[in-house]
Enzyme design. Structure first.
Site, PDB file in Angstrom:
ATOM      1  N   GLU A   1      35.384 -11.728   7.880  1.00  0.00           N
ATOM      2  CA  GLU A   1      36.742 -10.962   6.895  1.00  0.00           C
ATOM      3  C   GLU A   1      35.938 -11.364   5.661  1.00  0.00           C
ATOM      4  O   GLU A   1      35.700 -12.033   5.255  1.00  0.00           O
ATOM      5  CB  GLU A   1      37.569 -12.379   7.195  1.00  0.00           C
TER       6      GLU A   1
ATOM      7  N   LYS B   1      45.855  -9.015   8.622  1.00  0.00           N
ATOM      8  CA  LYS B   1      46.467  -9.655   9.047  1.00  0.00           C
ATOM      9  C   LYS B   1      47.885 -10.431   8.790  1.00  0.00           C
ATOM     10  O   LYS B   1      48.428 -10.561   7.902  1.00  0.00           O
ATOM     11  CB  LYS B   1      45.615 -10.501   7.974  1.00  0.00           C
TER      12      LYS B   1
ATOM     13  N   VAL C   1      37.710 -22.341   5.869  1.00  0.00           N
ATOM     14  CA  VAL C   1      37.372 -22.987   4.906  1.00  0.00           C
ATOM     15  C   VAL C   1      38.085 -24.963   5.888  1.00  0.00           C
ATOM     16  O   VAL C   1      37.211 -25.754   5.152  1.00  0.00           O
ATOM     17  CB  VAL C   1      38.020 -23.402   3.759  1.00  0.00           C
ATOM     18  N   MET C   2      38.747 -24.213   6.602  1.00  0.00           N
ATOM     19  CA  MET C   2      39.092 -25.611   6.830  1.00  0.00           C
ATOM     20  C   MET C   2      38.051 -26.304   8.446  1.00  0.00           C
ATOM     21  O   MET C   2      37.324 -24.916   8.579  1.00  0.00           O
ATOM     22  CB  MET C   2      40.372 -25.498   7.372  1.00  0.00           C
TER      23      MET C   2
ATOM     24  N   CYS D   1      41.172 -14.766  10.782  1.00  0.00           N
ATOM     25  CA  CYS D   1      41.331 -16.330  10.243  1.00  0.00           C
ATOM     26  C   CYS D   1      41.973 -16.094  10.646  1.00  0.00           C
ATOM     27  O   CYS D   1      42.397 -16.777  11.533  1.00  0.00           O
ATOM     28  CB  CYS D   1      40.754 -16.265   8.024  1.00  0.00           C
TER      29      CYS D   1
END
Length: 267
Positions: free
Chosen positions: A44, A115, A175-176, A148
């Site tokens: 991404e 997205k 990020v998770m 994402c």
């Protein structure tokens, strides 16, 4: 078909440097003894960076689907490598701004997915995606696009499977820590290949440090982890996918995951 999963660590705002580095990674994959990939899946926002401080900053780095600095570099690479490339980029269209993914072929066709599910502060930067989900065929492989946070919603990948996708090209800046495990379920429940191309590294802009989880993965329709990339290093790897495996939706003589659906009972 031989495909490649690419993981990079872009420097925020340095579009040309980042795009050229992505080409370098793709060329590395093409030079391996396994053969030349016909499809590359990139992360991404792979040449812009992710952590925009304002909508205006994102808009200044965005490009129209027809091409700007970053897209032009990747378009030339697609021709040179004779392969399709899926990559995430900030797309401007009129006054709108989208977190988008493009399927770019060596012949020059450009299919853009916007997205659907915006994550966290993305909602203050981007407009909600309006493209809907779709599947495009390239050299016999049916490809669906996702970006994402779309992985968090089973309906997203399920829709692509019902549209006929053999492979879901999932461009991410995660990020998770959950996605690399969760896409196992997305692959198995839909019997499709899932290629999650994540970025690595960190961005520290404004008052927030974001660290990306790397560990890009490719999962088969049977739940096999075909590749897993490092947590904190750039990398590109090749793997083979078989469309016939993704098109066989029968679990046994009695169960077919598409035919057995009962949407009239789903709420």
């Amino acid at each position: 078909m031989l495909v490649s999963l690419v993981q990079n660590n872009p420097a925020f705002g340095r579009k040309m440097d980042n795009a050229r580095n992505l080409v370098r990674l793709m060329e590395q994959a093409a030079a391996t003894e396994t053969g030349r990939p016909e499809l590359y899946v990139l992360p991404e926002l792979c040449f812009s960076g992710y952590q925009f401080l304002s909508r205006d900053e994102a808009y200044a780095l965005a490009e129209p689907r027809q091409g700007g600095e970053g897209i032009s570099v990747l378009a030339e690479a697609a021709k040179k490598l004779d392969a399709a490339i899926v990559f995430g980029f900030p797309e401007r269209s009129g006054g709108k701004l989208y977190n988008s993914s493009m399927l770019l072929t060596p012949e020059g066709s450009r299919a853009v997915y916007r997205k659907t599910h915006l994550f966290a502060k993305e909602k203050t930067i981007f407009d909600p995606g309006d493209s809907g989900f779709f599947v495009k065929e390239f050299r016999g492989l049916k490809i669906g696009l996702a970006v994402c946070f779309d992985w968090f919603f089973p309906e997203a990948f399920g829709t692509l499977a019902r549209l006929g996708a053999d492979l879901i090209a999932h461009s991410a800046n995660l990020v998770m820590p959950y996605c690399q495990q969760a896409v196992y379920a997305r692959a198995v429940e839909n019997r499709v290949y899932v290629l999650t191309a994540n970025r690595c590294g960190s961005e520290d802009r404004g008052a927030e440090l974001l660290t990306y989880t790397g560990k890009s993965v490719a999962v088969s329709p049977k739940g096999e982890y075909l590749v897993s990339l490092p947590e904190s290093e750039e990398a590109a790897v090749c793997l083979a996918v078989d469309p016939a495996l993704a098109r066989d939706k029968a679990l046994n003589p009695y169960n077919d995951i598409i035919a057995d659906r009962r949407p009239e009972l789903y709420r």
